[in-house]
Scaffold this active site. Sequence first.
Site, PDB file in Angstrom:
ATOM      1  CD1 TRP A 119      37.243 -26.273  31.910  1.00  0.00           C
ATOM      2  CD2 TRP A 119      37.331 -24.240  31.269  1.00  0.00           C
ATOM      3  NE1 TRP A 119      35.596 -25.858  31.533  1.00  0.00           N
ATOM      4  CE2 TRP A 119      35.741 -24.604  31.142  1.00  0.00           C
ATOM      5  CE3 TRP A 119      37.415 -22.736  30.944  1.00  0.00           C
ATOM      6  CZ2 TRP A 119      34.753 -23.753  30.954  1.00  0.00           C
ATOM      7  CZ3 TRP A 119      36.418 -22.248  30.709  1.00  0.00           C
ATOM      8  CH2 TRP A 119      35.125 -22.468  30.614  1.00  0.00           C
ATOM      9  CG  ASN A 120      37.125 -21.032  35.564  1.00  0.00           C
ATOM     10  OD1 ASN A 120      37.927 -21.949  36.166  1.00  0.00           O
ATOM     11  ND2 ASN A 120      36.385 -20.197  36.068  1.00  0.00           N
ATOM     12  NE  ARG A 143      41.385 -19.572  44.900  1.00  0.00           N
ATOM     13  CZ  ARG A 143      40.350 -19.006  44.408  1.00  0.00           C
ATOM     14  NH1 ARG A 143      40.127 -17.573  44.130  1.00  0.00           N
ATOM     15  NH2 ARG A 143      39.252 -19.735  44.001  1.00  0.00           N
ATOM     16  CE  LYS A 192      41.108 -33.672  37.591  1.00  0.00           C
ATOM     17  NZ  LYS A 192      41.056 -33.269  36.049  1.00  0.00           N
ATOM     18  N   PRO A 193      44.764 -31.033  37.089  1.00  0.00           N
ATOM     19  CG  PRO A 193      46.364 -30.425  35.292  1.00  0.00           C
ATOM     20  CD  PRO A 193      46.234 -31.408  36.666  1.00  0.00           C
ATOM     21  N   GLY A 222      35.287 -26.289  40.809  1.00  0.00           N
ATOM     22  CA  GLY A 222      34.480 -26.869  39.654  1.00  0.00           C
ATOM     23  C   GLY A 222      33.069 -26.668  39.878  1.00  0.00           C
ATOM     24  CD  GLU A 273      35.391 -21.445  43.655  1.00  0.00           C
ATOM     25  OE1 GLU A 273      34.187 -21.054  43.466  1.00  0.00           O
ATOM     26  OE2 GLU A 273      36.285 -21.030  43.048  1.00  0.00           O
ATOM     27  CG  LEU A 274      31.282 -26.476  45.240  1.00  0.00           C
ATOM     28  CD1 LEU A 274      30.179 -27.341  45.904  1.00  0.00           C
ATOM     29  CD2 LEU A 274      32.066 -27.559  44.179  1.00  0.00           C
ATOM     30  CD  GLU A 332      29.028 -20.799  37.372  1.00  0.00           C
ATOM     31  OE1 GLU A 332      29.797 -20.156  37.867  1.00  0.00           O
ATOM     32  OE2 GLU A 332      28.674 -21.906  37.446  1.00  0.00           O
TER      33      GLU A 332
END
Length: 473
Positions: free
Chosen positions: A148-149, A157, A172-173, A226, A248-249, A378
Amino acid sequence: MIDNLFIDGQWRAGEGDRRFDVTDPADLSTVARFAIAGERDCMDAVDAAAAAQESWAATAPRERGEMLRGAYEILTAEIEYFAELMVRENGKSWSDAIGEANYAKEFFRWFAEEAVRVPGDYRLSPAGDKRIIVDRQPIGVSLLITPWNFPAAMATRKLAPALAAGCTTILKPARETPLTAAYVVEVLRRAGLPRGVVNLVTPVPTGPLVKLMIDRPEVRKLSFTGSTEVGRDLLHACADTVVSTSMELGGNAPLVVLPGADLDEAVAGAVLAKMRNGGSACTAANRFYVHDSVHDEFVARMDAALAGISVGPGLDRSNGLGALVSVAERDKVAALVETALADGAKLVRGGNAAADGAFYDATLLTDVRHGSAISRTEIFGPVTAVVRFDEVDEAVRMANDTVYGLMAYVFGPEREAIAVGRRLEAGMVAINRGVVSDPAAPFGGVKQSGLGREGGSEGILEFLEEKYIALTA
């Protein structure tokens, strides 16, 4: 705005026409009620992508590239609408939204050009008995899961390199931000993509239905952005059918300010690294390690810089800091700050959550203890947590003391800053600057921050597989 699923070239409601609310975090109003994808919808999306895969892979690279270029042109013409959608469902400031919109569209332009530049190889074997041909072919149906960010940039991308490579896709957003993703898909439809090449689903329950899609033998690629926790679960799920993954974590980016740093440059870069997107970025500076010789002046200048950032709804373009994506996300940030204060940190500025809306003030903490909860977590919010250090080796040790390794920042004299940057365990390092993201550069992390790279010439390779063909010499 579009509030339905996109499957096999058609916008449609989900089975049973079930829906979920999309909320504006600034005033908590309902922006839309988006369609829920059930099991049949998800299976239909896989079927559609599988049916279109062979013909899309056979489409000339130039033709695929021209469609992506067309999508770039549409987004350029409609850039303000693109940004407004993000403000409405994500809450970010206008400057962050328009910046993301411009960044997101560039992936379509970049990979429109990369589509025609897929490399291969042709050579004589060392024994001289054969010619070795190394071909690269589309990996196949690709499931793309976005957060979502950055609802626009993370979608483009992933979509752009997958489509450029000749892969059909299922997007899948995140449930918080489906409207931006739906708009991107509609732009691709308008740009001429054939039916089945791009599909969009928002499954509920998410985990089990994503697993069902991964288990389909037609799905050969998962690209996920995510949290590390969810990434681990997805890696386990992909093991059963040996699905190729790009991950990409999470991040826990250190920002190191060395002795002799230009503090004007350091503070300007630090504000960008921390406050861009309200701190809700995996690349956001999370832990500030500032040398004792410049600590007090850095804190004073940072305090002054944060004082000039106004907080409020993103549709008011004068506000530099918008809302967090939800009240729950705001409360997580507030709890981290409270825990840090209880652990001995000092509040220099901010620390306030708004009574209405998911707003949280730009916040500055000093006397933060390395190893405390806020330095291990984080933050994903506009909180600057400063740790003082005496020795550069100590700063490097603390910076590397994490399971994450996505992003790092170093400010100082260039020679020394580069030397420190090379010692940091991160996939990306910014030297004397606060932003590194660029469609032409490989984006990704090490350790538990991910696998693979997005963007750059490397990004398209994630959606291609090498095939070795031997010919008689």
